[in-house]
Scaffold this motif. Sequence first.
Motif, PDB file in Angstrom:
ATOM      1  N   SER A 276     -42.435 -20.631 -52.762  1.00 34.09           N
ATOM      2  CA  SER A 276     -42.431 -22.053 -52.436  1.00 34.09           C
ATOM      3  C   SER A 276     -43.710 -22.491 -51.729  1.00 34.09           C
ATOM      4  N   THR A 277     -44.117 -23.733 -51.989  1.00 31.88           N
ATOM      5  CA  THR A 277     -45.236 -24.316 -51.231  1.00 31.88           C
ATOM      6  C   THR A 277     -44.901 -24.426 -49.752  1.00 31.88           C
ATOM      7  N   ASN A 278     -43.606 -24.511 -49.425  1.00 34.53           N
ATOM      8  CA  ASN A 278     -43.215 -24.583 -48.021  1.00 34.53           C
ATOM      9  C   ASN A 278     -43.565 -23.311 -47.263  1.00 34.53           C
ATOM     10  N   ALA A 279     -43.744 -22.214 -47.983  1.00 37.51           N
ATOM     11  CA  ALA A 279     -44.138 -20.974 -47.321  1.00 37.51           C
ATOM     12  C   ALA A 279     -45.472 -21.129 -46.606  1.00 37.51           C
ATOM     13  N   VAL A 280     -46.319 -22.005 -47.114  1.00 40.75           N
ATOM     14  CA  VAL A 280     -47.629 -22.200 -46.498  1.00 40.75           C
ATOM     15  C   VAL A 280     -47.469 -22.716 -45.072  1.00 40.75           C
ATOM     16  N   VAL A 281     -46.723 -23.784 -44.912  1.00 45.18           N
ATOM     17  CA  VAL A 281     -46.591 -24.383 -43.588  1.00 45.18           C
ATOM     18  C   VAL A 281     -45.790 -23.473 -42.647  1.00 45.18           C
ATOM     19  N   HIS A 282     -44.822 -22.727 -43.195  1.00 46.99           N
ATOM     20  CA  HIS A 282     -44.035 -21.834 -42.349  1.00 46.99           C
ATOM     21  C   HIS A 282     -44.837 -20.605 -41.920  1.00 46.99           C
ATOM     22  N   LEU A 283     -45.555 -19.987 -42.844  1.00 43.68           N
ATOM     23  CA  LEU A 283     -46.345 -18.803 -42.472  1.00 43.68           C
ATOM     24  C   LEU A 283     -47.436 -19.153 -41.471  1.00 43.68           C
ATOM     25  N   LEU A 284     -48.045 -20.322 -41.626  1.00 44.37           N
ATOM     26  CA  LEU A 284     -49.057 -20.739 -40.657  1.00 44.37           C
ATOM     27  C   LEU A 284     -48.444 -20.874 -39.264  1.00 44.37           C
ATOM     28  N   ALA A 285     -47.238 -21.432 -39.193  1.00 45.25           N
ATOM     29  CA  ALA A 285     -46.572 -21.588 -37.891  1.00 45.25           C
ATOM     30  C   ALA A 285     -46.166 -20.230 -37.316  1.00 45.25           C
ATOM     31  N   ILE A 286     -45.642 -19.354 -38.156  1.00 45.99           N
ATOM     32  CA  ILE A 286     -45.240 -18.021 -37.688  1.00 45.99           C
ATOM     33  C   ILE A 286     -46.454 -17.246 -37.192  1.00 45.99           C
ATOM     34  N   ALA A 287     -47.566 -17.342 -37.931  1.00 46.99           N
ATOM     35  CA  ALA A 287     -48.798 -16.659 -37.507  1.00 46.99           C
ATOM     36  C   ALA A 287     -49.286 -17.190 -36.174  1.00 46.99           C
ATOM     37  N   GLY A 288     -49.152 -18.499 -35.960  1.00 47.31           N
ATOM     38  CA  GLY A 288     -49.545 -19.072 -34.679  1.00 47.31           C
ATOM     39  C   GLY A 288     -48.760 -18.493 -33.525  1.00 47.31           C
ATOM     40  N   ARG A 289     -47.455 -18.271 -33.740  1.00 46.25           N
ATOM     41  CA  ARG A 289     -46.627 -17.680 -32.687  1.00 46.25           C
ATOM     42  C   ARG A 289     -46.965 -16.198 -32.485  1.00 46.25           C
ATOM     43  N   ALA A 290     -47.370 -15.528 -33.565  1.00 49.06           N
ATOM     44  CA  ALA A 290     -47.724 -14.108 -33.475  1.00 49.06           C
ATOM     45  C   ALA A 290     -49.150 -13.896 -32.988  1.00 49.06           C
ATOM     46  N   GLU A 291     -49.881 -14.986 -32.762  1.00 44.70           N
ATOM     47  CA  GLU A 291     -51.280 -14.939 -32.332  1.00 44.70           C
ATOM     48  C   GLU A 291     -52.148 -14.185 -33.348  1.00 44.70           C
ATOM     49  N   VAL A 292     -51.881 -14.462 -34.621  1.00 37.71           N
ATOM     50  CA  VAL A 292     -52.659 -13.910 -35.727  1.00 37.71           C
ATOM     51  C   VAL A 292     -53.449 -15.030 -36.360  1.00 37.71           C
ATOM     52  N   ASP A 293     -54.722 -14.800 -36.601  1.00 38.57           N
ATOM     53  CA  ASP A 293     -55.607 -15.809 -37.182  1.00 38.57           C
ATOM     54  C   ASP A 293     -55.329 -15.928 -38.679  1.00 38.57           C
ATOM     55  N   LEU A 294     -54.685 -17.007 -39.074  1.00 38.04           N
ATOM     56  CA  LEU A 294     -54.393 -17.284 -40.480  1.00 38.04           C
ATOM     57  C   LEU A 294     -54.709 -18.750 -40.731  1.00 38.04           C
ATOM     58  N   SER A 295     -55.437 -19.036 -41.811  1.00 35.33           N
ATOM     59  CA  SER A 295     -55.842 -20.413 -42.101  1.00 35.33           C
ATOM     60  C   SER A 295     -55.302 -20.860 -43.444  1.00 35.33           C
ATOM     61  N   LEU A 296     -55.315 -22.155 -43.674  1.00 33.48           N
ATOM     62  CA  LEU A 296     -54.874 -22.713 -44.947  1.00 33.48           C
ATOM     63  C   LEU A 296     -55.665 -22.127 -46.105  1.00 33.48           C
ATOM     64  N   ASP A 297     -56.970 -21.994 -45.945  1.00 39.93           N
ATOM     65  CA  ASP A 297     -57.812 -21.479 -47.029  1.00 39.93           C
ATOM     66  C   ASP A 297     -57.464 -20.045 -47.403  1.00 39.93           C
ATOM     67  N   ASP A 298     -56.875 -19.293 -46.472  1.00 39.69           N
ATOM     68  CA  ASP A 298     -56.483 -17.916 -46.777  1.00 39.69           C
ATOM     69  C   ASP A 298     -55.485 -17.854 -47.927  1.00 39.69           C
ATOM     70  N   PHE A 299     -54.655 -18.887 -48.076  1.00 38.18           N
ATOM     71  CA  PHE A 299     -53.640 -18.868 -49.126  1.00 38.18           C
ATOM     72  C   PHE A 299     -54.271 -18.922 -50.512  1.00 38.18           C
ATOM     73  N   ASP A 300     -55.433 -19.522 -50.618  1.00 40.56           N
ATOM     74  CA  ASP A 300     -56.145 -19.560 -51.887  1.00 40.56           C
ATOM     75  C   ASP A 300     -56.976 -18.294 -52.081  1.00 40.56           C
ATOM     76  N   LYS A 301     -57.725 -17.934 -51.049  1.00 42.20           N
ATOM     77  CA  LYS A 301     -58.638 -16.792 -51.165  1.00 42.20           C
ATOM     78  C   LYS A 301     -57.880 -15.483 -51.374  1.00 42.20           C
ATOM     79  N   LEU A 302     -56.845 -15.247 -50.578  1.00 41.19           N
ATOM     80  CA  LEU A 302     -56.137 -13.977 -50.628  1.00 41.19           C
ATOM     81  C   LEU A 302     -55.323 -13.818 -51.903  1.00 41.19           C
ATOM     82  N   ALA A 303     -54.911 -14.928 -52.496  1.00 41.29           N
ATOM     83  CA  ALA A 303     -54.071 -14.860 -53.695  1.00 41.29           C
ATOM     84  C   ALA A 303     -54.874 -14.956 -54.988  1.00 41.29           C
ATOM     85  N   ALA A 304     -56.180 -15.094 -54.887  1.00 48.16           N
ATOM     86  CA  ALA A 304     -57.010 -15.370 -56.063  1.00 48.16           C
ATOM     87  C   ALA A 304     -56.885 -14.313 -57.149  1.00 48.16           C
ATOM     88  N   ASP A 305     -56.658 -13.053 -56.774  1.00 50.36           N
ATOM     89  CA  ASP A 305     -56.592 -11.977 -57.766  1.00 50.36           C
ATOM     90  C   ASP A 305     -55.174 -11.442 -57.958  1.00 50.36           C
TER      91      ASP A 305
END
Length: 590
Positions: A276-305
């Motif tokens: 789901s596209t909703n995974a984007v907004v949820h994973l970003l929020a979860i990463a924020g709570r985990a203090e892990v650096d995750l950005s919106l652009d990561d969803f495109d770059k990391l999934a490219a291949d």
Amino acid sequence: MMAPEDPGSVRRSQAWFGLDGKLGFVHRSKLYNQGYSASMFDGRPVIGIANSASDLAPCNAHLRQVAEAVKRGVLMAGGVPFEFPTISLGETLMRPSAMQFRNLMAMDVEETLRANPLDGVVLLGGCDKTVPAQLMGALSADLPMVMVTGGPMLNGKFQGCDAGSGTHVWQFSEEVRAGRMSREDFAAAEACLSRSAGHCTTMGTASTMACLTEALGLSLPGSAAIPAVDAQRNRVAEQAGGRIVEMVEEGLVPSSVVDRRSFENAVRVNAAIGGSTNAVVHLLAIAGRAEVDLSLDDFDKLAADVPLLVDLLPSGRFLMEEFFYAGGLPAVIRELGELLHTDAATVTGRCLGENCADAPNWRTDVVRPRAEPVHEAGAHTAVLRGSLAPDGAVIKVSAASEDLLRHTGPALVFDTIEEYHEQADSPDLPVDASTVLVVRGAGPAGYPGMPEIGNLAIPKKLLDAGVRDMVRITDGRMSGTSYGTVVLHVAPESARGGPLSLLRTGDRVTLDVPGRRIDMDVPDDELQRRVSGSAPAPTKPSASTESPAPSETASGYEWLYRTHVRQADTGADFDFLVGRRGHGVPRRHL
């Protein structure tokens, strides 16, 4: 960050139950009325069971039975279980949007864990927002935790065929509007799509978040896809109850499990399952709570291949029941192989690769081999930027029409979804197949809560002409069960002064998914005139370019939400909760 405990050290719960004198007496005494004996307070791990069961959230109602299985596991492992309720969020009933209350539920979970004598917790969640909310709260508290998701319903059956909850609802409703399905059949389908306890049967948001929790290493391997009514659901819950006791004894806290590798795995798995596209907004929020650096652009770059491997609705053919029979997420993880960080930690105490090393794939038509994917790499959720979305927007490529991935057309702008619904069936609506439908005022602060309105119903005059898809744009969300060429999560949202607030009916809009662009063809000087208010007022159907103001009857929580919610591109969490992971230490007792 809470460091792993020395197994021989005093447990957190003993700051309550191990006290002498009046306070210890009070903490222990009242619990005797439930039949506990003194041995329950002798230093055994005390395990919370955070249960989001509710009749108002049908996806979660069966979690009462799942909690009993967790308790068995805790007791057999030598722990003491304490079940407690949390807020429950059901997308099907809550207004204005369950998303408005995700952060409230996260606060509920976090503060309950902090305030009570718990050494660890098993989280029970099912529907879309409950899983990310519970993860956010538990990651902030940083106590040992395991997630047990509720599982999907059995496949829907309608007129002899499988039917997926969510996806077929949208399809059937359009067929009724087009006159190709009777209202009697539509009414009959209601119960046919909901045959058992559990959440949606498609790869919607609930199924997606269950899979991504497993990919993050925060639930037991193979647990995400088990149907809600399958006995294996209770068996894995029992196993989770036993495992959380071991985790407390090992001092294994979430900050020792999840890191950047975990989130990279989740992003790639999301692409492989057609999540789901909703995974984007949820994973970003979860990463924020985990203090892990995750950005919106990561969803495109990391999934490219990463190719799309799972052939499930809305991007494919099958439903979650078949996914489970095929082998579930472990089969996907094993197939992805070196595309994942197989050395990432998990709550089992073993790494992700070890958990899935021998995972079978019993149905290669459901979980495809990498050599024969449903779609080649590139069908994932793409991130768009441009003059209409300088901070980003997303589109699910696998659910879109290929011929619309590059498209230019005139905008037809509405300020509210209600305004669009009032006019969508009008034969006089100034729309054709090239029109770009736009609904704004649906962002985190604007609605509030980012409602799932993005998959706008096709105007009836176009339905009658055979049109089944068109470009649609919103600063809101859409259901993970939806499909179509829909641009979502436009940031900044219109209510926060984003360029979407300046768009007017008739402006040319260009979508270029391969180029990762979403732009409006409006000269800079004209935009400046609109910002300054010197341009002529827009005409209907776009009623206003002003951002919606908070209602005078807004609740205290709605005021808090509108004031402190961040934008979709950073996860729509509260600004005062991101990066504030605590130690879960006992409160002072005055």
